[in-house]
Design an enzyme around this catalytic site. Structure first.
Site, PDB file in Angstrom:
ATOM      1  N   LYS A 183     -19.621 -27.715 -17.396  1.00  0.00           N
ATOM      2  CA  LYS A 183     -18.370 -26.929 -17.308  1.00  0.00           C
ATOM      3  C   LYS A 183     -18.299 -26.227 -15.955  1.00  0.00           C
ATOM      4  O   LYS A 183     -17.290 -26.317 -15.252  1.00  0.00           O
ATOM      5  CB  LYS A 183     -18.338 -25.890 -18.422  1.00  0.00           C
ATOM      6  N   ASN A 184     -19.381 -25.544 -15.580  1.00  0.00           N
ATOM      7  CA  ASN A 184     -19.325 -24.715 -14.379  1.00  0.00           C
ATOM      8  C   ASN A 184     -19.361 -25.509 -13.087  1.00  0.00           C
ATOM      9  O   ASN A 184     -19.027 -24.992 -12.024  1.00  0.00           O
ATOM     10  CB  ASN A 184     -20.432 -23.662 -14.419  1.00  0.00           C
ATOM     11  N   ARG A 214     -11.702 -16.768 -15.425  1.00  0.00           N
ATOM     12  CA  ARG A 214     -12.046 -16.149 -14.152  1.00  0.00           C
ATOM     13  C   ARG A 214     -12.250 -17.175 -13.050  1.00  0.00           C
ATOM     14  O   ARG A 214     -12.009 -16.899 -11.888  1.00  0.00           O
ATOM     15  CB  ARG A 214     -13.319 -15.329 -14.300  1.00  0.00           C
ATOM     16  N   CYS A 219     -14.112  -9.150 -17.997  1.00  0.00           N
ATOM     17  CA  CYS A 219     -14.258  -9.936 -19.223  1.00  0.00           C
ATOM     18  C   CYS A 219     -15.309  -9.234 -20.076  1.00  0.00           C
ATOM     19  O   CYS A 219     -15.841  -8.195 -19.710  1.00  0.00           O
ATOM     20  CB  CYS A 219     -14.655 -11.371 -18.898  1.00  0.00           C
ATOM     21  N   ARG A 232     -16.961  -8.000 -13.437  1.00  0.00           N
ATOM     22  CA  ARG A 232     -16.777  -9.283 -12.729  1.00  0.00           C
ATOM     23  C   ARG A 232     -15.854  -9.122 -11.513  1.00  0.00           C
ATOM     24  O   ARG A 232     -14.833  -9.768 -11.404  1.00  0.00           O
ATOM     25  CB  ARG A 232     -16.227 -10.346 -13.679  1.00  0.00           C
ATOM     26  N   PRO A 233     -16.141  -8.219 -10.585  1.00  0.00           N
ATOM     27  CA  PRO A 233     -15.276  -8.083  -9.405  1.00  0.00           C
ATOM     28  C   PRO A 233     -15.283  -9.357  -8.551  1.00  0.00           C
ATOM     29  O   PRO A 233     -16.153 -10.225  -8.734  1.00  0.00           O
ATOM     30  CB  PRO A 233     -15.902  -6.921  -8.641  1.00  0.00           C
ATOM     31  N   VAL A 234     -14.337  -9.476  -7.631  1.00  0.00           N
ATOM     32  CA  VAL A 234     -14.290 -10.634  -6.727  1.00  0.00           C
ATOM     33  C   VAL A 234     -14.339 -10.178  -5.270  1.00  0.00           C
ATOM     34  O   VAL A 234     -13.939 -10.906  -4.363  1.00  0.00           O
ATOM     35  CB  VAL A 234     -13.036 -11.500  -6.975  1.00  0.00           C
ATOM     36  N   ASP A 235     -14.861  -8.963  -5.056  1.00  0.00           N
ATOM     37  CA  ASP A 235     -14.892  -8.405  -3.692  1.00  0.00           C
ATOM     38  C   ASP A 235     -15.644  -9.296  -2.704  1.00  0.00           C
ATOM     39  O   ASP A 235     -15.263  -9.407  -1.536  1.00  0.00           O
ATOM     40  CB  ASP A 235     -15.501  -6.999  -3.717  1.00  0.00           C
ATOM     41  N   LEU A 236     -16.681  -9.980  -3.179  1.00  0.00           N
ATOM     42  CA  LEU A 236     -17.477 -10.826  -2.260  1.00  0.00           C
ATOM     43  C   LEU A 236     -16.687 -12.061  -1.835  1.00  0.00           C
ATOM     44  O   LEU A 236     -16.768 -12.496  -0.681  1.00  0.00           O
ATOM     45  CB  LEU A 236     -18.794 -11.229  -2.923  1.00  0.00           C
ATOM     46  N   ASP A 280     -27.050 -17.434 -18.424  1.00  0.00           N
ATOM     47  CA  ASP A 280     -26.239 -18.128 -19.431  1.00  0.00           C
ATOM     48  C   ASP A 280     -27.070 -18.689 -20.576  1.00  0.00           C
ATOM     49  O   ASP A 280     -26.519 -19.221 -21.534  1.00  0.00           O
ATOM     50  CB  ASP A 280     -25.446 -19.274 -18.789  1.00  0.00           C
ATOM     51  N   ILE A 301     -28.182  -9.833 -14.321  1.00  0.00           N
ATOM     52  CA  ILE A 301     -27.000 -10.364 -13.648  1.00  0.00           C
ATOM     53  C   ILE A 301     -25.724  -9.649 -14.083  1.00  0.00           C
ATOM     54  O   ILE A 301     -24.901  -9.266 -13.251  1.00  0.00           O
ATOM     55  CB  ILE A 301     -26.855 -11.896 -13.900  1.00  0.00           C
ATOM     56  N   ARG A 333     -14.692 -23.027 -25.338  1.00  0.00           N
ATOM     57  CA  ARG A 333     -14.582 -22.952 -23.878  1.00  0.00           C
ATOM     58  C   ARG A 333     -15.693 -23.740 -23.203  1.00  0.00           C
ATOM     59  O   ARG A 333     -15.507 -24.254 -22.101  1.00  0.00           O
ATOM     60  CB  ARG A 333     -14.660 -21.495 -23.410  1.00  0.00           C
TER      61      ARG A 333
END
Ligand code: EPZ
Length: 427
Positions: free
Chosen positions: A22-23, A94, A118, A123-127, A309, A331, A401
């Site tokens: 999936k990933n 995401r 979530c 789960r920021p996306v700043d990076l 995971d 994590i 999912r």
């Protein structure tokens, strides 16, 4: 909503086919946005997340068709007519943020909804955003959307030094760098097999990439990329999940397509716990050595460490172990929501911050439990396989999912498991 009913049914025996990751698929699909040539992905998993990514790409004007019952995806972004990734789709998944890099790189502009948090964390996306700024992009956050614009001549190659390892930010930067002017060096890059798979696909499309799988990835930007046909790598998380079925129930199961290099750290922990893993010419054969599972301590880390995971699934196993185990989740900040549900089944778990102490018990008891997130849902099923009596798992849409045909795969090795449709909304 559907429920899954599991009844402890003793040792398992047989084989389980492992599907494409999936990933990996979720980061390979946005690569279509980098080219006007066709991209074909084989060994694709049939999951709701893939359908969500398909809908997102189609909303941008890409053509996405699935053949062979969804195992082959053909994608084409010849006529992109929209550069806005809408909140209604992004909030569901995401990984949608991964369309930002490719759109910026190819067309110089994009508007993408911030994904929001979530269940397992903020789960920021700043990076991700810092990487694009380093490549010269101008980013404005307005009304919950990122309005991104590349410089007039396009994104520029840059040195991107991530302060922490981020799978998604590494993938987004890698996708964008393939078409940037000049050289990009990604430092402290994530090393996950899904990133190696993405790099291999991009290389097939004509990208110049070195170092994937290590902490430093170097990309020489090119003018354009072509199409390709690429097989999605085996799903190491699905693999690890099904390896735990014979571990928790006893018996022997062969996971077809499994590769030891994808789950090396996980296998070390299984060995410590008294689980036997043997490489065969078809995959990985897993059986429980005599006696009970032994308690082991687990710390989740970026690849090649123990995968976050698989933490929830490993906790289910350790609930039945002899002795006390400590799991440290390094994590995500909130990834022990399966613990209260396992406690309903008789597990003895103390959670304090990022640590969960599991006092093993010889027997779990079936109970009504609720899935809270993707990996938690499957840990409850694993616990139900080993428990006395019946376990009813609700909110199984989380499961859809990331796990294809989980009932069929487990029934195929003798598990007593069924899915009942459309139960009244007691969710
Ligand atoms: C990917 O998520 C996976 N999802 C996750 O799998 C997996 O748990 C995670 O990597 C870690 O391996 C997909 O690949 C679609 P990260 P991602 O960026 O990329 C923080 C599953 O169950 N961070 O490596 O979102 C973040 O909060 C899912 O299949 C920032 O602070 O994970 C986390 O604490 C769950 N800023 C840490 O980094 C950022 O800009 C690692 O996150 C990005 C991340």
């Amino acid at each position: 909503m559907d429920q899954i009913i599991v009844r402890g049914n003793g040792p398992l025996k047989g084989e389980i086919p492992i599907t494409g990751a999936k990933n990996a698929c979720l980061t390979l699909m946005p690569a279509t946005l980098l080219t006007d040539q066709p991209l074909t992905l084989t060994n694709a998993p049939r999951l709701s997340d893939i359908r969500t990514m398909t809908a997102l790409l189609q909303s941008l004007g890409a053509e996405v068709a699935s053949l062979q019952e969804g195992q082959v995806l053909t994608l084409s972004s010849h006529d992109l007519n929209n550069h806005t990734a809408d909140y209604e789709i992004v909030r569901k998944m995401r990984a949608s943020i991964l369309v930002l890099g490719p759109m910026l790189a190819r067309d110089g502009h994009a508007i993408v909804s911030l994904p929001g948090g979530c269940a397992i964390g903020a789960r920021p996306v700043d990076l991700h955003l810092k990487a694009f700024e380093a490549m010269g992009a101008q980013l404005d956050l307005r009304d919950g959307y990122v309005h991104a614009k590349a410089p007039a001549g396009g994104l520029k190659g840059a040195v991107i030094d991530f302060p922490i390892v981020s799978v998604g930010a590494t993938e987004n930067a890698l996708l964008a760098a393939t078409l940037a002017r000049g050289t990009t060096v990604i430092k402290n890059a994530a090393r996950e097999p899904e990133i190696v798979d993405l790099a291999q696909c991009l290389r097939r499309m004509g990208a110049h990439i070195d170092g994937e799988g290590t902490s430093t990835i170097t990309i020489e930007g090119v003018q354009t990329l072509g199409g390709a046909t690429h097989p999605v790598v085996t799903d190491r998380i699905e693999l690890g999940t099904y390896m735990l079925a014979p571990a928790i129930c006893g018996g022997e199961v062969e996971c077809l397509g499994g590769r030891i290099d994808l789950v090396a750290a996980f296998c070390e922990k299984l060995d410590e716990a008294g689980i036997d893993v043997t490489e065969t010419d078809r995959g990985l054969k897993v059986s429980r050595k005599n006696g009970r599972v032994r308690a082991v301590d687990v710390v989740t880390e970026p690849f090649p460490g123990f995968p976050t995971d698989l933490q929830a699934q490993m906790m289910a196993l350790l609930c039945t172990a002899e002795g006390t185990s400590v799991l440290e989740e390094k994590i995500f900040e909130n990834r022990f929501m399966h613990a209260p549900e396992l406690i309903r089944m008789g597990a003895r778990i103390d959670v304090h911050g990022g640590h969960a102490t599991v006092h093993g018990t010889s027997k779990l008891r079936g109970a009504r439990v609720m899935a809270t997130d993707l990996r938690a849902s499957v840990s409850l099923i694993l616990a139900g396989l080993a428990a006395e009596g019946e376990t009813v798992v609700s909110r199984v849409y989380h499961l859809d999912r990331g796990y294809e045909k989980v009932v069929r795969k487990l029934r195929g090795v003798g598990a007593d498991i069924e899915r009942i449709k459309g139960v009244t909304a007691d969710e």
